[in-house]
Enzyme design. Structure first.
Site, PDB file in Angstrom:
ATOM      1  N   SER A  65     -50.072 -13.768   8.274  1.00  0.00           N
ATOM      2  CA  SER A  65     -50.792 -14.420   7.183  1.00  0.00           C
ATOM      3  C   SER A  65     -52.073 -13.649   6.853  1.00  0.00           C
ATOM      4  O   SER A  65     -52.003 -12.500   6.449  1.00  0.00           O
ATOM      5  CB  SER A  65     -51.071 -15.885   7.528  1.00  0.00           C
ATOM      6  OG  SER A  65     -51.170 -16.656   6.345  1.00  0.00           O
ATOM      7  N   LYS A 106     -61.941 -37.777  -6.793  1.00  0.00           N
ATOM      8  CA  LYS A 106     -63.095 -37.390  -5.984  1.00  0.00           C
ATOM      9  C   LYS A 106     -62.828 -37.622  -4.495  1.00  0.00           C
ATOM     10  O   LYS A 106     -63.301 -36.888  -3.645  1.00  0.00           O
ATOM     11  CB  LYS A 106     -64.325 -38.192  -6.426  1.00  0.00           C
ATOM     12  CG  LYS A 106     -65.610 -37.809  -5.708  1.00  0.00           C
ATOM     13  CD  LYS A 106     -65.997 -36.373  -5.999  1.00  0.00           C
ATOM     14  CE  LYS A 106     -67.318 -36.011  -5.323  1.00  0.00           C
ATOM     15  NZ  LYS A 106     -67.672 -34.594  -5.513  1.00  0.00           N
TER      16      LYS A 106
END
Length: 327
Positions: free
Chosen positions: A148, A200
């Site tokens: 990765s 949010k």
């Protein structure tokens, strides 16, 4: 002054004195060790932190080690020792190599399962900056892992070697976290948040919120794919055929063109030195913090509470952070 306050003051003075003695001893021992190798550093006696390295005065190949999770560097005190990858130190080290005429190349030693998107790409860009400004080569050696983000940073290399038992690949992006709602309910804890918009607070993910995060992951994935395509002279389509997140053995990676050669580290160094006609290797040596070493041993024998274990596990997972990371 109360008796307890006096005792506390005495203990504080003793601890401060011991810290100073430990710093001086650490500095002295480290200076003597490095002097034998023709290297030196200066160190702040109060904090124990290294101030400046003296690089070799003859042509050399700089070893840049990336070991452990690639992530933001955390501050450490005199009772703590730095472990694993140190992002700021690594970035500053590469900067110093850019302006050192005695430096001939970088040997990038990678032993990492990856890490955060931000730090992985920042390190990749810094390595490319080194190449662009100096026109010097970077060769990579992959140890246990170069997966990765650990694979991404290797894309700045001119040549990639891997150990025959290396695990690499895992080209992809992950965002993970824990759903602790069941635990909270069992413990009688109710989570409350007041927000300015429905997105949010994502503590309880809706399908819409999952789609939002998926779009962010997709954007980072496209960036990763393009970096691999540029680094390995492949098309984006060729990379995507390999980039479903899976890891590869060294032999598989070689057959797919993800690396250039399988070799031992010693043989790789010999080939690099013969190619460049440079035989000296340099790697920064961090002074040992004796006090931190003793303190870590004391911490090791203190049992952790269940709450500590849960918090540390969640922190290690980088909950809610975009990562180039192999699990």
């Amino acid at each position: 002054m109360k008796k307890k306050q006096i005792i506390g003051l005495v203990i504080a003075v003793v601890m401060f004195t011991m810290c100073g003695i430990a710093s001086v001893l650490t500095n002295t021992f480290s200076q003597n060790f490095l002097a034998e190798k023709g290297l030196s550093f200066s160190m702040d006696a109060a904090t124990g932190e290294k101030i400046e390295d003296t690089l070799p005065t003859e042509p050399y190949i700089a070893v840049v080690k990336v070991t452990g999770t690639i992530q933001e560097q955390t501050e450490t005190g005199i009772f703590e020792t730095s472990e694993g990858y140190q992002h700021n130190d690594t970035m500053e080290y590469i900067d110093s190599l850019i302006y050192d005429d005695n430096n001939s190349a970088i040997l990038l030693y990678v032993d990492s399962p990856g890490g955060t998107v931000y730090e992985s790409e920042e390190l990749y860009n810094k390595l490319n900056e080194y190449k662009e400004l100096t026109d010097r080569p970077i060769w990579t050696y992959m140890a246990h892992y170069a997966a990765s983000g650990g694979y991404m940073i290797s894309m700045a290399s001119d040549y990639i070697y891997a150990n025959k038992n290396t695990t690499t690949g895992s080209i992809g992006v992950i965002m993970s976290g824990y759903d602790l709602s069941g635990l909270y309910e069992k413990l009688g804890i109710r989570y409350v948040s007041i927000t300015s918009g429905v997105n949010k607070d994502s503590s309880s993910l809706s399908d819409e919120q999952i789609a939002i995060y998926q779009s962010q992951i997709n954007e980072c994935y496209e960036s990763f794919v393009q970096i691999v395509a540029d680094g390995r002279n492949m098309t984006a389509e060729e990379v995507k055929a390999l980039a479903d997140g899976r890891t590869y053995t060294a032999h598989q990676a070689l057959s797919y063109g993800l690396i250039d050669q399988i070799s031992s580290f010693e043989d790789m160094q010999t080939e690099m030195s013969e190619y460049l006609d440079v035989w000296e290797y340099y790697e920064p040596v961090e002074p040992e913090n004796i006090f931190a070493s003793l303190f870590s041993q004391i911490k090791g024998i203190i049992p952790k509470s269940e709450a500590q274990i849960l918090l540390e596990t969640a922190d290690n997972m980088e909950s809610g952070v975009l990562m180039y990371y192999a699990k």
